[in-house]
Design a protein around this motif. Structure first.
Motif, PDB file in Angstrom:
ATOM      1  N   SER A  19      -7.227   5.657  -1.863  1.00 41.24           N
ATOM      2  CA  SER A  19      -7.245   4.941  -0.589  1.00 41.24           C
ATOM      3  C   SER A  19      -5.818   4.642  -0.161  1.00 41.24           C
ATOM      4  N   LEU A  20      -5.598   4.598   1.146  1.00 37.53           N
ATOM      5  CA  LEU A  20      -4.307   4.182   1.684  1.00 37.53           C
ATOM      6  C   LEU A  20      -4.288   2.688   1.977  1.00 37.53           C
ATOM      7  N   ASP A  21      -5.396   2.010   1.680  1.00 39.14           N
ATOM      8  CA  ASP A  21      -5.532   0.602   2.058  1.00 39.14           C
ATOM      9  C   ASP A  21      -5.404  -0.366   0.892  1.00 39.14           C
ATOM     10  N   GLY A  36       8.815  -4.938  18.768  1.00 38.54           N
ATOM     11  CA  GLY A  36       9.719  -4.279  17.843  1.00 38.54           C
ATOM     12  C   GLY A  36      11.027  -5.023  17.703  1.00 38.54           C
ATOM     13  N   ALA A  37      11.524  -5.539  18.823  1.00 39.81           N
ATOM     14  CA  ALA A  37      12.771  -6.304  18.798  1.00 39.81           C
ATOM     15  C   ALA A  37      12.611  -7.575  17.971  1.00 39.81           C
ATOM     16  N   LEU A  38      11.387  -8.060  17.886  1.00 42.40           N
ATOM     17  CA  LEU A  38      11.106  -9.259  17.099  1.00 42.40           C
ATOM     18  C   LEU A  38      10.788  -8.937  15.632  1.00 42.40           C
ATOM     19  N   GLY A  39      10.843  -7.658  15.303  1.00 45.29           N
ATOM     20  CA  GLY A  39      10.637  -7.258  13.916  1.00 45.29           C
ATOM     21  C   GLY A  39       9.203  -6.932  13.538  1.00 45.29           C
ATOM     22  N   VAL A  40       8.311  -6.786  14.512  1.00 45.23           N
ATOM     23  CA  VAL A  40       6.912  -6.465  14.209  1.00 45.23           C
ATOM     24  C   VAL A  40       6.798  -4.980  13.862  1.00 45.23           C
ATOM     25  N   LEU A  41       6.175  -4.673  12.749  1.00 45.08           N
ATOM     26  CA  LEU A  41       6.076  -3.296  12.267  1.00 45.08           C
ATOM     27  C   LEU A  41       4.893  -2.565  12.888  1.00 45.08           C
ATOM     28  N   ASP A  42       5.063  -1.261  13.059  1.00 42.44           N
ATOM     29  CA  ASP A  42       3.981  -0.413  13.567  1.00 42.44           C
ATOM     30  C   ASP A  42       3.249   0.176  12.357  1.00 42.44           C
ATOM     31  N   ARG A  43       2.377  -0.606  11.786  1.00 37.33           N
ATOM     32  CA  ARG A  43       1.702  -0.202  10.553  1.00 37.33           C
ATOM     33  C   ARG A  43       0.772   0.989  10.780  1.00 37.33           C
ATOM     34  N   ALA A  44       0.151   1.062  11.946  1.00 37.30           N
ATOM     35  CA  ALA A  44      -0.746   2.183  12.230  1.00 37.30           C
ATOM     36  C   ALA A  44       0.016   3.504  12.253  1.00 37.30           C
ATOM     37  N   GLU A  45       1.197   3.512  12.864  1.00 39.01           N
ATOM     38  CA  GLU A  45       1.990   4.732  12.919  1.00 39.01           C
ATOM     39  C   GLU A  45       2.501   5.118  11.534  1.00 39.01           C
ATOM     40  N   MET A  46       2.916   4.140  10.744  1.00 40.27           N
ATOM     41  CA  MET A  46       3.365   4.439   9.389  1.00 40.27           C
ATOM     42  C   MET A  46       2.222   5.008   8.561  1.00 40.27           C
ATOM     43  N   ARG A  47       1.029   4.472   8.725  1.00 37.98           N
ATOM     44  CA  ARG A  47      -0.118   4.968   7.972  1.00 37.98           C
ATOM     45  C   ARG A  47      -0.485   6.387   8.409  1.00 37.98           C
ATOM     46  N   ARG A  48      -0.392   6.651   9.714  1.00 34.82           N
ATOM     47  CA  ARG A  48      -0.705   7.995  10.215  1.00 34.82           C
ATOM     48  C   ARG A  48       0.279   9.018   9.646  1.00 34.82           C
ATOM     49  N   ARG A  49       1.559   8.702   9.710  1.00 30.78           N
ATOM     50  CA  ARG A  49       2.573   9.629   9.206  1.00 30.78           C
ATOM     51  C   ARG A  49       2.468   9.789   7.695  1.00 30.78           C
ATOM     52  N   ALA A  50       2.153   8.692   7.006  1.00 31.46           N
ATOM     53  CA  ALA A  50       2.007   8.768   5.550  1.00 31.46           C
ATOM     54  C   ALA A  50       0.851   9.688   5.179  1.00 31.46           C
ATOM     55  N   ASP A  91       0.833  -1.201   0.000  1.00 34.79           N
ATOM     56  CA  ASP A  91       0.000   0.000   0.000  1.00 34.79           C
ATOM     57  C   ASP A  91       0.874   1.261   0.000  1.00 34.79           C
ATOM     58  N   PRO A  92       0.276   2.437  -0.205  1.00 34.63           N
ATOM     59  CA  PRO A  92       1.069   3.664  -0.283  1.00 34.63           C
ATOM     60  C   PRO A  92       1.915   3.942   0.957  1.00 34.63           C
ATOM     61  N   ALA A  93       1.383   3.677   2.148  1.00 32.78           N
ATOM     62  CA  ALA A  93       2.141   3.930   3.371  1.00 32.78           C
ATOM     63  C   ALA A  93       3.370   3.024   3.445  1.00 32.78           C
ATOM     64  N   ALA A  94       3.188   1.755   3.097  1.00 28.42           N
ATOM     65  CA  ALA A  94       4.315   0.821   3.121  1.00 28.42           C
ATOM     66  C   ALA A  94       5.373   1.228   2.106  1.00 28.42           C
ATOM     67  N   ASN A  95       4.939   1.754   0.951  1.00 29.23           N
ATOM     68  CA  ASN A  95       5.898   2.233  -0.040  1.00 29.23           C
ATOM     69  C   ASN A  95       6.641   3.468   0.456  1.00 29.23           C
ATOM     70  N   LEU A  96       5.944   4.335   1.157  1.00 31.47           N
ATOM     71  CA  LEU A  96       6.580   5.545   1.673  1.00 31.47           C
ATOM     72  C   LEU A  96       7.702   5.194   2.646  1.00 31.47           C
TER      73      LEU A  96
END
Length: 253
Positions: free
Chosen positions: A141-143, A114-128, A96-101
């Motif tokens: 759509s951002l989805d 986070g140490a296990l590599g889990v992404l904060d997709r909500a924060e990336m989408r908000r900033r995007a 999606d656009p946020a992941a590309n950004l």
């Protein structure tokens, strides 16, 4: 005019027996759009690669913010605040656009996740969403995967990605290629917004009316050398084409 943010002097680059750059020079200032134009084979792509760290010139100097620098890699260029939008966009169509950004700069969740590599997709989408709104980028759509968006929207995301991470200068290689009129205007509006934020924008384009519509200055390459410089408001398409083909020298202007 103030000292240039980026100044290349007498760059030479060979590929075997082919001399792509034959003492090319180029300047870009903060808060301006400078167009780099020239016919096919003029050396535009090679010059941009040298200035963005993708290639190393055989000789010549590059100065950034008044200090001579070497750019052995795109990572070195990015460390100076230089980003590049390539003609092929280099987007991931299934994301999606946020992941590309945030591609290559993903935000991880805090703590153990986070140490296990889990992404904060909500924060990336908000900033995007904030970044797209700030640049005037309107998306369906951002989805949805970016591959399902229109050409102009994909191009706008690619431009926005570079702008978000660039702090000083952005190279844009044919950012409106193969776009319709409405889509082209949207991308050019993003280019203007980037300039108005104080960044230097280097626009590589074959579309001369578009160059004159958005650029502040134009530098012309021919056969691996800079042959002319123009103020966009004071020149014409005919003069640019004349400089590109050798029919007009700047001394004749």
């Amino acid at each position: 005019m103030s000292e240039p943010l980026l100044a290349a002097r007498e760059l030479v680059k060979h590929y075997g027996g082919v001399e792509a750059l034959r003492g090319a020079s180029f300047t870009a200032h903060a808060g301006e759009v400078v167009a780099l134009v020239g016919d096919n084979g003029a050396g535009k792509s090679t010059l941009v690669k040298c200035l963005s760290g993708a290639e190393t010139p055989d000789s010549g100097t590059i100065a950034f913010d008044g200090a001579e620098v070497t750019l052995p890699s795109p990572t070195a260029a990015r460390a100076l605040g230089i980003e590049t939008v390539y003609q092929d966009l280099a987007v991931a169509p299934d994301l999606d656009p946020a992941a590309n950004l945030f591609l290559g700069r993903e935000i991880r969740r805090r703590g153990l996740l986070g140490a296990l590599g889990v992404l904060d997709r909500a924060e990336m989408r908000r900033r995007a969403a904030e970044s797209f709104a700030d640049l005037g980028v309107s998306l369906q759509s951002l989805d949805v995967p970016i591959g399902s968006l229109s050409g102009g929207q994909r191009q706008s995301v690619a431009v926005a990605r570079s702008v978000v991470w660039a702090s000083r200068l952005v190279f844009m290689d044919e950012p409106t290629a193969a776009l319709g009129v409405v889509q082209r205007e949207r991308v050019l509006d993003v280019v203007r917004r980037v300039r108005d934020r104080g960044l230097a924008v280097v626009l590589i384009s074959h579309n001369m009316p578009e160059v004159l519509a958005v650029a502040d200055r134009v530098e012309v390459l021919r056969l691996g050398r800079r042959v002319a410089r123009f103020t966009a408001a004071d020149t014409t398409v005919e003069e640019l084409v004349g400089a590109m083909t050798g029919a007009l020298t700047q001394e004749e202007r």
